[in-house]
Design a protein around this motif. Structure first.
Motif, PDB file in Angstrom:
ATOM      1  N   LYS A   1      10.362  13.910  -1.496  1.00 26.52           N
ATOM      2  CA  LYS A   1      11.743  14.165  -1.104  1.00 26.52           C
ATOM      3  C   LYS A   1      12.599  12.927  -1.375  1.00 26.52           C
ATOM      4  O   LYS A   1      12.101  11.789  -1.360  1.00 26.52           O
ATOM      5  N   PHE A   2      13.870  13.160  -1.598  1.00 25.70           N
ATOM      6  CA  PHE A   2      14.822  12.057  -1.822  1.00 25.70           C
ATOM      7  C   PHE A   2      15.374  11.589  -0.477  1.00 25.70           C
ATOM      8  O   PHE A   2      15.934  12.380   0.286  1.00 25.70           O
ATOM      9  N   CYS A   3      15.163  10.302  -0.181  1.00 32.07           N
ATOM     10  CA  CYS A   3      15.613   9.748   1.102  1.00 32.07           C
ATOM     11  C   CYS A   3      16.475   8.502   0.867  1.00 32.07           C
ATOM     12  O   CYS A   3      16.438   7.535   1.634  1.00 32.07           O
ATOM     13  N   GLY A   4      17.213   8.510  -0.240  1.00 29.49           N
ATOM     14  CA  GLY A   4      18.013   7.323  -0.592  1.00 29.49           C
ATOM     15  C   GLY A   4      19.111   7.034   0.404  1.00 29.49           C
ATOM     16  O   GLY A   4      19.395   5.867   0.702  1.00 29.49           O
ATOM     17  N   PHE A   5      19.738   8.091   0.963  1.00 28.41           N
ATOM     18  CA  PHE A   5      20.824   7.850   1.925  1.00 28.41           C
ATOM     19  C   PHE A   5      20.302   7.210   3.208  1.00 28.41           C
ATOM     20  O   PHE A   5      20.914   6.277   3.747  1.00 28.41           O
ATOM     21  N   ASP A   6      19.138   7.710   3.694  1.00 26.63           N
ATOM     22  CA  ASP A   6      18.547   7.098   4.883  1.00 26.63           C
ATOM     23  C   ASP A   6      18.073   5.681   4.583  1.00 26.63           C
ATOM     24  O   ASP A   6      18.190   4.769   5.402  1.00 26.63           O
TER      25      ASP A   6
ATOM     26  N   LEU B   1      19.372   3.597   2.483  1.00 24.00           N
ATOM     27  CA  LEU B   1      20.523   2.712   2.372  1.00 24.00           C
ATOM     28  C   LEU B   1      20.950   2.206   3.756  1.00 24.00           C
ATOM     29  O   LEU B   1      21.294   1.038   3.926  1.00 24.00           O
ATOM     30  N   LYS B   2      20.881   3.114   4.747  1.00 26.50           N
ATOM     31  CA  LYS B   2      21.237   2.688   6.100  1.00 26.50           C
ATOM     32  C   LYS B   2      20.231   1.694   6.643  1.00 26.50           C
ATOM     33  O   LYS B   2      20.587   0.739   7.331  1.00 26.50           O
ATOM     34  N   MET B   3      18.933   1.928   6.337  1.00 32.20           N
ATOM     35  CA  MET B   3      17.884   1.048   6.872  1.00 32.20           C
ATOM     36  C   MET B   3      17.960  -0.328   6.225  1.00 32.20           C
ATOM     37  O   MET B   3      17.751  -1.348   6.886  1.00 32.20           O
ATOM     38  N   THR B   4      18.277  -0.406   4.925  1.00 37.37           N
ATOM     39  CA  THR B   4      18.313  -1.690   4.237  1.00 37.37           C
ATOM     40  C   THR B   4      19.607  -2.420   4.548  1.00 37.37           C
ATOM     41  O   THR B   4      19.661  -3.644   4.493  1.00 37.37           O
TER      42      THR B   4
END
Length: 595
Positions: A585-590, A592-595
């Motif tokens: 699954k794509f989790c790039g938005f989550d 980005l928040k974590m980084t």
């Protein structure tokens, strides 16, 4: 009362009243097949056969027919189609229209003796009903209702069939034309518990009689039991001792002796008598052995006769087969017609089969004799030489016969080969065109097969090349995995240093998991693809999409790249048991928040 049922008898009816028209009543009853009776009870036709019981020509009714479907009553073939007027003392019966269909009735209940009579005049009485229906037979009871119908129970079942004949008649009381004095009779079968009970009792009685008859038959055909053995006494002992000495009565006497011994009749007083009888029984052993030897000798003689007869039959079969083979040679064969040749060949095959069967049977008998002789050699070493010589002689004879049969079979095969060659030569002359066409078809088929074989070889070579490429790709992937592992270890060290220095920009640049522009493109395409599939996709599905863009992309390379980017792609397990599946699954938005 008019509704209640009551028992009636013929004695309670006044039978001495005169009839208005006795001739018409006699004609109607004769048409019914009944003995016409006058009102005084005397038969009007003295030569009528009363044993007929019911109307002639009516087929028997099965009392076990289920259901109560409305079916038309059976019409006897010998009954006149036209019904006549019936004149009674108090009423007149007019027949129905002969062109109308017969009235419908229910299926006959088992043991039916009761009928339903509908369409009665309103002013009709039980006396009038009795006057009309007593001519059908003895009436046991009449049960009349206020609604112009009644139930009549007769003494016998056949009387019901006679009463059904009156169904459809119009009844008129006297000469009145009033509506209350007229009606149309409808007679049908009726269900009654008394009828069913009497029928069941009769059936049980018949079943008992049948069981009794079968028991008598079984006892008559049963073999008689053996006579009882008499008890032991001195007189019976002397009789049995005499019978033991007689060969014809020995079996009966030995059974009596066995029964006495098993009963326990042997004691000190009778021991000598029993010993003498046992001794007499022992003396029959030699006789039985001699009889057995005589029967064995007879059996051996019968075997020899059978063997000689079988060998003679086999010789005759060989001669017949030789005749067929000589007739199959070209000198004689050319003079026969085609049908005669076919018959001769068929007869020859049949004779050879029968001859081979008889030959196998004779050889089996000889093998059995040889086995018996070998057993005798083991048991009696003194007769070893004689049996060896006889065995050798029999073997030589058997070998000779086998040699002859093989020689004849070889001749038959040669003749068959010659015939086949001749037939093939004739067929080749007649069917050259068909053979050429067949050869062309075969050549075309061979060419097609050769082309197909060349295509298969080319495909095989291509597959080999692809297999080598896959092996090379596998080696490259393994090297890439090793490099990735080294890079991961180095990146972990760099991350530790960057955290200490608190330089996020430099950390992202030095710890970048993407190594080339191609990997950046792959990450973008995969992210777009997974963004369209929010529930995730398997690695095979992703690679199949990427291979449409670039066929050199392999599954291992994509999976390694996605495992490095943990903040961008996440792997999850879905399904249960055998349907367990790994999805990305794509989790790039989550991420980005974590980084």
């Amino acid at each position: 009362s008019a509704d209640g049922g009551r028992n009636l008898s013929l004695d309670s009816i006044l039978m001495g009243l005169p009839m208005s028209d006795p001739t018409a009543w006699t004609t109607a009853m004769n048409n019914l097949g009944m003995a016409p009776m006058g009102m005084t009870g005397q038969p009007l036709l003295p030569d009528f056969d009363p044993a007929l019981g019911m109307m002639t020509g009516i087929p028997p009714i099965n009392p076990m027919m289920p259901g109560l479907g409305i079916v038309p009553p059976p019409i006897p073939p010998d009954m006149p189609a036209v019904k006549e007027i019936i004149h009674c003392k108090s009423c007149t019966l007019f027949p129905p229209n002969p062109h109308l269909p017969p009235p419908a009735t229910r299926e006959r209940p088992p043991g039916c003796k009761t009928v339903f009579v509908g369409g009665l005049p309103e002013n009709g009485t039980e006396q009038i009903i009795m006057e009309v229906f007593e001519q059908c037979g003895e009436v046991i009871a009449i049960r009349k209702s206020k609604k112009n119908f009644c139930h009549i129970r007769f003494a016998e079942e056949f009387m019901v069939d006679k009463a059904l004949y009156l169904s459809g008649y119009r009844i008129r009381l006297g000469s009145s034309t009033d509506k209350k004095d007229t009606g149309r009779l409808h007679v049908d079968f009726a269900q009654a518990r008394d009828d069913l009970y009497e029928w069941e009792c009769k059936q049980r009685m018949l079943a008992r009689e049948e069981r009794h008859r079968r028991r008598l038959e079984e006892e008559r055909f049963r073999p008689p039991s053996p006579p009882p053995v008499v008890h032991y006494s001195d007189h019976e002992c002397s009789v049995v001792a005499e019978k033991l000495k007689d060969d014809t009565k020995f079996l009966e006497a030995i059974q009596t002796l066995l029964t006495w011994i098993e009963r326990g009749e042997v004691n000190r007083r009778t021991a000598n008598n029993f010993y003498s009888m046992i001794q007499s029984a022992n003396s029959h052993i030699r006789r039985l052995v001699n009889e057995k030897a005589a029967h064995e000798k007879e059996m051996e003689e019968a075997k020899e006769k059978f063997k000689l007869a079988l060998s003679g039959i086999l010789v005759q079969f060989e001669q017949i087969v030789a005749v067929y083979h000589s007739a199959s040679k070209q000198k004689a064969w050319d003079h026969f017609t085609k049908a005669q040749r076919k018959n001769i060949s068929v007869w020859c095959k049949q004779a050879e089969e029968i001859r081979n069967i008889h030959n196998d049977e004779l050889m089996g008998i000889r093998r059995e004799e040889e086995m018996e002789m070998s057993d005798e050699e083991i048991e009696d070493p003194s007769e070893m030489k004689e049996t060896e010589e006889s065995a050798l002689v029999s073997q030589v004879e058997a070998l000779k016969e086998e040699n002859d049969s093989l020689r004849w079979q070889l001749d038959a095969y040669r003749n068959e080969v010659e015939l086949l060659k001749q037939e093939q030569g004739k067929a080749s002359r007649d069917e050259d065109t068909t053979k050429e066409q067949q050869m062309k078809l075969l050549q075309q088929a061979l060419q097609g097969m050769q082309k197909h074989l060349l295509k298969v070889q080319d495909e095989y070579k291509k597959r080999e090349v692809e297999l080598e490429k896959v092996k090379e790709d596998k080696l490259k992937i393994e090297t890439l995995l090793e490099n990735l592992k080294e890079q991961e270890s180095s990146t972990s060290r760099v991350c530790a240093c960057s955290q200490e220095k608190e330089c996020p920009v430099e950390k992202t640049l030095s710890n970048s998991p993407v190594k080339s522009e191609r990997e950046v493109l792959l990450v973008g395409i995969i992210s777009t693809f997974l963004h369209v599939h929010p529930f995730g996709a398997s690695i095979e599905y992703i690679c199949s999409y990427l291979q449409r863009l670039d066929s050199k992309i392999c599954t291992a390379e994509v999976e390694v790249l996605m495992t490095r980017l943990q903040n961008t792609f996440r792997q999850e397990l879905s399904g249960v048991g055998a349907s367990l599946e790994k999805r990305w699954k794509f989790c790039g938005f989550d991420g980005l928040k974590m980084t």
